[in-house]
Design an enzyme around this catalytic site. Structure first.
Site, PDB file in Angstrom:
ATOM      1  N   GLU A   8      -1.484 -10.454   3.513  1.00 42.92           N
ATOM      2  CA  GLU A   8      -1.202  -9.576   4.646  1.00 42.92           C
ATOM      3  C   GLU A   8      -1.546 -10.265   5.967  1.00 42.92           C
ATOM      4  O   GLU A   8      -0.784 -10.174   6.935  1.00 42.92           O
ATOM      5  CB  GLU A   8      -1.989  -8.273   4.511  1.00 42.92           C
ATOM      6  N   GLY A  14       0.562  -1.138   6.346  1.00 46.03           N
ATOM      7  CA  GLY A  14      -0.358  -0.026   6.499  1.00 46.03           C
ATOM      8  C   GLY A  14      -1.734  -0.506   6.918  1.00 46.03           C
ATOM      9  O   GLY A  14      -1.946  -1.682   7.222  1.00 46.03           O
ATOM     10  N   ALA A  15      -2.690   0.404   6.936  1.00 50.43           N
ATOM     11  CA  ALA A  15      -4.077   0.072   7.262  1.00 50.43           C
ATOM     12  C   ALA A  15      -4.986   1.066   6.563  1.00 50.43           C
ATOM     13  O   ALA A  15      -4.609   2.216   6.332  1.00 50.43           O
ATOM     14  CB  ALA A  15      -4.310   0.109   8.770  1.00 50.43           C
ATOM     15  N   GLY A  28       0.799  -1.216   0.000  1.00 47.90           N
ATOM     16  CA  GLY A  28       0.000   0.000   0.000  1.00 47.90           C
ATOM     17  C   GLY A  28       0.828   1.260   0.000  1.00 47.90           C
ATOM     18  O   GLY A  28       2.069   1.237  -0.052  1.00 47.90           O
ATOM     19  N   SER A  29       0.139   2.393   0.112  1.00 50.78           N
ATOM     20  CA  SER A  29       0.771   3.702  -0.081  1.00 50.78           C
ATOM     21  C   SER A  29       1.651   4.132   1.080  1.00 50.78           C
ATOM     22  O   SER A  29       2.439   5.068   0.934  1.00 50.78           O
ATOM     23  CB  SER A  29      -0.306   4.769  -0.323  1.00 50.78           C
ATOM     24  N   GLY A  68      -5.903  -2.501  -0.998  1.00 51.48           N
ATOM     25  CA  GLY A  68      -5.024  -2.794  -2.123  1.00 51.48           C
ATOM     26  C   GLY A  68      -5.164  -4.197  -2.664  1.00 51.48           C
ATOM     27  O   GLY A  68      -4.453  -4.586  -3.592  1.00 51.48           O
TER      28      GLY A  68
END
Length: 248
Positions: A112, A91-92, A36-37, A106
């Site tokens: 994950e 991330g979350a 993710g970002s 994502g």
């Protein structure tokens, strides 16, 4: 929708949280790499540390993160029996005060959750927009076997989830698939007053490979708010992450 100024601020926060997480990676660790970002800046910065002499090995939660890790020079290991990670950084999409998470925006929720469960320490990195008083605003992702899709949609709708089959972002006429080839379904519950109960209910629906509720897995979160990165832990007051030189 975030304004351009908000987007710039949130992007800076992602990098600040990632930088704080890299400080806690130690020589010799086996690291799980999220997707993710916010996970991407962590992978990039971890690669810089590896090129500077830090010795780690890693496994990625997605093909995209694996590709990035290879590009920045992080040595990768394949899944095997007995493999456990010293630290996974991910991330979350949402996190609450108890560090209950919604993940999977994502499309990597299965991998994950596999790595999170195989880790001694799951550390979440996030910008300030991911903090919520109650989970549910972000649609809850599901990974679903294609044959079971009609019945999964019926069952989730009966739970109030307003399920929507996710379409591919690059080609909106095609359905989106996870790296494992499963379909992705986004469930619009709006609020999740009892995430634990919902997780149990979803587990009983045949055809759902995994859901995006990550409960009781995160040990800590690094959340950037403006220029400051705060350490969040279940049952503890937020603390300045800079005051911790090791994983708390």
């Amino acid at each position: 929708m975030p304004t351009p100024e908000d987007q710039v601020r949130l992007e800076k926060e992602k990098h600040l949280a990632a930088t704080a997480a890299v400080r806690w990676v130690r020589d010799g660790m086996l690291v799980g790499l999220g997707t993710g970002s916010t996970a991407a800046p962590f992978i990039a910065q971890l690669g810089e540390a590896v090129r500077g002499g830090l010795r780690v090995q890693a496994t990625a939660t997605s093909i995209a993160s694996e590709k990035l890790a290879r590009e920045v020079g992080i040595p990768l290991v394949e899944p095997r029996r007995g493999l456990r990670f010293d630290l996974t950084v991910d991330g979350a999409d949402e996190l609450d005060a108890q560090l209950r998470l919604v993940k999977g925006g994502g499309g990597a929720l299965l991998r994950e959750k596999v790595l999170a469960t195989a880790s001694d320490y799951l550390l979440i990195v996030a910008d300030s927009s991911k903090e919520v008083p109650q989970l549910g605003r972000f649609p809850l992702p599901l990974e679903v076997v294609s044959f079971a899709l009609p019945w999964v949609l019926d069952a989730v709708a009966a739970l109030g989830g307003a399920p929507v089959l996710r379409m591919d972002r690059q080609n909106p006429t095609q359905t989106a698939h996870s790296d494992q080839g499963n379909l992705l379904v986004d469930c619009y519950f709006e609020v999740l007053p009892d995430p634990e109960q919902l997780a149990r209910q979803l587990k009983t629906i045949p055809g759902i490979v995994e859901h995006g509720l990550f409960l009781g897995l995160a040990r800590a979160a690094l959340v950037a708010r403006g220029e400051q990165v705060l350490l969040l832990r279940p049952g503890a007051e937020p603390a300045d992450a800079a005051s911790f030189s090791e994983l708390p």
